[in-house]
Scaffold this active site. Structure first.
Site, PDB file in Angstrom:
ATOM      1  N   GLY A 191       0.973  -1.369  -0.112  1.00 33.83           N
ATOM      2  CA  GLY A 191       0.072   0.121  -0.045  1.00 33.83           C
ATOM      3  C   GLY A 191       0.957   1.376   0.189  1.00 33.83           C
ATOM      4  N   SER A 192       0.255   2.189   0.755  1.00 37.64           N
ATOM      5  CA  SER A 192       0.994   3.716   0.507  1.00 37.64           C
ATOM      6  C   SER A 192       2.129   3.733   1.626  1.00 37.64           C
ATOM      7  CB  SER A 192       0.008   4.846   0.657  1.00 37.64           C
ATOM      8  OG  SER A 192      -0.762   4.533   1.978  1.00 37.64           O
ATOM      9  N   GLY A 196       1.927   2.384   5.290  1.00 37.65           N
ATOM     10  CA  GLY A 196       3.195   1.446   5.470  1.00 37.65           C
ATOM     11  C   GLY A 196       3.843   2.039   7.004  1.00 37.65           C
ATOM     12  N   GLU A 213       5.549  -3.207   0.696  1.00 39.51           N
ATOM     13  CA  GLU A 213       5.552  -3.293  -0.665  1.00 39.51           C
ATOM     14  C   GLU A 213       4.963  -1.726  -0.860  1.00 39.51           C
ATOM     15  OE1 GLU A 213       6.881  -5.071  -2.949  1.00 39.51           O
ATOM     16  OE2 GLU A 213       7.442  -6.626  -1.736  1.00 39.51           O
ATOM     17  N   CYS A 247       1.596   0.320  -9.011  1.00 38.79           N
ATOM     18  CA  CYS A 247       2.568   0.791  -8.253  1.00 38.79           C
ATOM     19  C   CYS A 247       4.128   1.051  -9.071  1.00 38.79           C
ATOM     20  CB  CYS A 247       2.864  -0.181  -7.171  1.00 38.79           C
ATOM     21  SG  CYS A 247       3.448  -1.731  -7.656  1.00 38.79           S
TER      22      CYS A 247
HETATM   23  P1  NAD Z   1      -3.450   2.067   1.428  1.00 40.55           P
HETATM   24  O1  NAD Z   1      -2.095   2.499   2.255  1.00 40.55           O
HETATM   25  O2  NAD Z   1      -4.429   3.392   1.666  1.00 40.55           O
HETATM   26  O3  NAD Z   1      -4.153   0.799   1.704  1.00 40.55           O
HETATM   27  C1  NAD Z   1      -3.720  -0.557   1.700  1.00 40.55           C
HETATM   28  C2  NAD Z   1      -4.090  -1.378   2.767  1.00 40.55           C
HETATM   29  O4  NAD Z   1      -3.907  -0.624   4.112  1.00 40.55           O
HETATM   30  C3  NAD Z   1      -5.754  -1.265   2.623  1.00 40.55           C
HETATM   31  O5  NAD Z   1      -6.024  -2.696   2.892  1.00 40.55           O
HETATM   32  C4  NAD Z   1      -6.334  -0.561   4.008  1.00 40.55           C
HETATM   33  O6  NAD Z   1      -7.491  -1.023   4.407  1.00 40.55           O
HETATM   34  C5  NAD Z   1      -5.095  -0.729   4.875  1.00 40.55           C
HETATM   35  N1  NAD Z   1      -5.159   0.285   5.833  1.00 40.55           N
HETATM   36  C6  NAD Z   1      -5.570   1.637   5.860  1.00 40.55           C
HETATM   37  N2  NAD Z   1      -5.429   2.235   6.798  1.00 40.55           N
HETATM   38  C7  NAD Z   1      -4.745   1.492   7.572  1.00 40.55           C
HETATM   39  C8  NAD Z   1      -4.262   1.480   8.937  1.00 40.55           C
HETATM   40  N3  NAD Z   1      -4.237   2.777   9.775  1.00 40.55           N
HETATM   41  N4  NAD Z   1      -3.538   0.743   9.383  1.00 40.55           N
HETATM   42  C9  NAD Z   1      -3.181  -0.609   8.868  1.00 40.55           C
HETATM   43  N5  NAD Z   1      -3.982  -0.637   7.635  1.00 40.55           N
HETATM   44  C10 NAD Z   1      -4.468   0.081   6.978  1.00 40.55           C
HETATM   45  O7  NAD Z   1      -2.785   1.958  -0.259  1.00 40.55           O
HETATM   46  P2  NAD Z   1      -3.716   1.782  -1.275  1.00 40.55           P
HETATM   47  O8  NAD Z   1      -4.500   3.379  -1.705  1.00 40.55           O
HETATM   48  O9  NAD Z   1      -4.897   0.691  -1.109  1.00 40.55           O
HETATM   49  O10 NAD Z   1      -2.839   1.562  -2.520  1.00 40.55           O
HETATM   50  C11 NAD Z   1      -2.113   2.544  -3.179  1.00 40.55           C
HETATM   51  C12 NAD Z   1      -0.580   2.750  -2.632  1.00 40.55           C
HETATM   52  O11 NAD Z   1      -0.137   1.274  -2.605  1.00 40.55           O
HETATM   53  C13 NAD Z   1       0.140   3.527  -3.869  1.00 40.55           C
HETATM   54  O12 NAD Z   1       1.071   4.154  -3.125  1.00 40.55           O
HETATM   55  C14 NAD Z   1       0.872   2.350  -4.703  1.00 40.55           C
HETATM   56  O13 NAD Z   1       2.276   2.700  -5.047  1.00 40.55           O
HETATM   57  C15 NAD Z   1       1.055   1.230  -3.535  1.00 40.55           C
HETATM   58  N6  NAD Z   1       1.209  -0.124  -4.021  1.00 40.55           N
HETATM   59  C16 NAD Z   1       2.405  -0.753  -3.961  1.00 40.55           C
HETATM   60  C17 NAD Z   1       2.617  -1.832  -4.590  1.00 40.55           C
HETATM   61  C18 NAD Z   1       3.838  -2.864  -4.277  1.00 40.55           C
HETATM   62  O14 NAD Z   1       3.729  -3.848  -4.695  1.00 40.55           O
HETATM   63  N7  NAD Z   1       4.717  -2.070  -3.979  1.00 40.55           N
HETATM   64  C19 NAD Z   1       1.413  -2.352  -5.182  1.00 40.55           C
HETATM   65  C20 NAD Z   1       0.287  -1.665  -5.274  1.00 40.55           C
HETATM   66  C21 NAD Z   1       0.288  -0.568  -4.711  1.00 40.55           C
END
Ligand code: NAD
Length: 461
Positions: A191-192, A196, A213, A247
């Site tokens: 995720g972001s 992270g 990731e 990503c």
């Molecule tokens: P996000 O960080 O908003 O969410 C990812 C996950 O985290 C979701 O399941 C969400 O429910 C959970 N989450 C949300 N708040 C949380 C908290 N406070 N504590 C723990 N978990 C929580 O990311 P997104 O918007 O779903 O994805 C987009 C981002 O992910 C972009 O920055 C993208 O570059 C990155 N990404 C990276 C990869 C990779 O493989 N490196 C792949 C896809 C996306």
């Protein structure tokens, strides 16, 4: 509907099951991997429908970039499992002779996988495949922002996999927070960077290792040594796949004036060839996550020199494939990850200037170099750092189970896929075995005399 089981109960139950040893045998692991593949094949229509509802992915794109990626990964792991898990013997120093030393790969225990919304099947199930291949019990937390896919995962995974070892817990930040209060043996987060950090902090409180990731701004360099039409096709494909919400999508393009002037018409031609004159009508062009996501990028376009696209329809979550020329390092488009279908072009005098820009930002997930000049390739390889390096190709490294996938520094910690997943989701335990007789260690038992001094000075080296 029954209320969801509390996270603490789920983790406790999975831990008991893990400790009872059910997830350890190689045949159990292989069976889970085969069932995962079978689920994706038999239930493809359900996954395709969910991905169309969440992200307007066409059925073929869903297969190419999500479903078959996981099937290939599960097959790769199932076929090579025995080899990846084989104990490895290691040479020992003479000071320990006679003895044998080896390492074995052990499951970690109970693993948490937190997935994002942009590739909601692939990024939940590819880590799951690695965790199962390594013999763990797993909690999967899909993204609440891809609700149709989350629901299908919650419904189908328990039917195909050992439901005592794999649990899907749906929900958003609240669910993730209560999960992170539990003691896991590994947390695998995609995720972001913002989230992270929260995940890493929560895991640190439990001393739980994490894989992160994350994202970042993956640059593309293009020079005059390549066929610009072919390069434009590759860049267009990688950038506008999933409406730019990938990503490892090319985030911005660095090139010289002369190349930019020739590349822009080539990009326009590629976009038209791929998506027609009106990409809104193309079945192969996706949609953004939300109207807000469209608005965020649209606001950044108002001052920019839009040379291709630019049309928006926030209500339909649509932003046309867009290319912006004359962007500088200070432009809002260069301040954060774009994560949408907008490609800024930053004009620079040469490769050295491009590298300075890349190095002024955080280490990205990928650097893409479109050049047939070996010296240019070498200088990008040596003077930049990123999770991956694409030479005349972008994004497609995701399709290779043999290559490690992951970031470096702020774009992520750790890596996975194939054998790298086994390394991530298992512990490499060191074993030393030495017979009690003859007791060669007597030389180093106190009181430390002449023999001990000899060992210290002559044997240990
Ligand atoms: P996000 O960080 O908003 O969410 C990812 C996950 O985290 C979701 O399941 C969400 O429910 C959970 N989450 C949300 N708040 C949380 C908290 N406070 N504590 C723990 N978990 C929580 O990311 P997104 O918007 O779903 O994805 C987009 C981002 O992910 C972009 O920055 C993208 O570059 C990155 N990404 C990276 C990869 C990779 O493989 N490196 C792949 C896809 C996306």
């Amino acid at each position: 509907m029954n209320p969801p089981e509390p996270a603490a109960d789920v983790v406790g139950r999975l831990r008991e099951y893990f400790h009872a040893g059910y997830t350890r045998p190689v045949h159990w692991r292989r069976q889970q991997l085969r069932s995962l593949g079978r689920m994706l094949t038999e239930r493809s229509p359900a996954f395709e429908r969910a991905l169309a509802a969440d992200l307007a992915k066409s059925p073929t794109e869903a297969q190419l970039t999500e479903i078959r990626v996981v099937v290939a990964e599960a097959n790769h792991l199932a076929r090579r499992l025995q080899r990846y898990l084989r104990p490895r013997r290691h040479r020992l120093p003479p000071s320990l002779w006679p003895a044998r030393g080896w390492t074995v790969r052990e499951p970690l225990g109970v693993v948490l996988v937190i997935a994002p919304w942009n590739y909601p099947v692939q990024l939940a199930l590819t880590p799951l495949a690695g965790a199962l291949a390594s013999g763990n019990a797993v909690v999967v937390k899909p993204s609440e922002l891809a609700p149709a896919t989350s629901q299908v995962l919650a419904e189908l995974l328990p039917r195909y996999l050992d439901h005592e070892a794999v649990v899907v817990l749906e929900g958003g930040p609240d669910q993730a927070t209560s999960l992170l209060e539990q003691r896991f043996d590994h947390v695998f987060f995609t995720g972001s960077a913002y989230t992270g950090r929260i995940v890493a902090e929560a895991a640190a409180r439990q001393l739980t290792p994490v894989t992160l990731e994350l994202g970042g701004k993956s640059p593309v360099w293009v020079d005059h040594t390549v066929d610009l039409r072919a390069a434009a096709d590759r860049i267009t494909w990688g950038k506008f796949l999933n409406a730019g919400q990938t990503c490892v999508a090319p985030d911005y393009l660095l090139t010289t004036d002369a190349v930019a002037d020739a590349l822009i018409p080539a990009l326009r031609a590629s976009i038209t060839r791929f998506y027609g004159d009106d990409p809104a009508a193309s079945g192969d062009y996706g949609r953004m996550l939300s109207a807000d996501a469209v608005d965020r990028l649209h606001r950044m376009l108002t001052t920019a020199d839009v040379v291709i696209g630019g049309a928006v329809d926030p209500a339909a979550r649509y932003l046309a494939p867009t290319v912006v020329d004359g962007v500088t390092s200070h432009d809002p488009l260069m301040r954060e990850e774009i994560f949408g279908p907008v490609l800024p072009i930053v004009r620079v005098p040469d490769a050295a200037a491009a590298i300075r820009i890349v190095r002024s930002g955080e280490k990205p997930l990928a650097v893409y170099v479109f050049s047939d000049d070996p010296a240019v390739r070498r200088v990008f390889a040596q003077q930049t750092s990123s999770g991956a390096l694409g030479l005349n190709v972008g994004v497609a490294h995701l399709a290779a189970s043999a290559l490690p996938f992951g970031g470096v520094g702020p774009s992520g910690w750790g890596r996975y896929r194939g054998e790298h997943s086994i390394q991530t989701f298992s512990h490499e335990r060191a074993v030393l075995s030495k017979s009690l007789w003859p007791d060669t260690m007597r030389t180093v038992y106190p009181p430390l005399g002449r023999m001990a001094r000899f060992v210290a000075r002559r044997v240990i080296r």
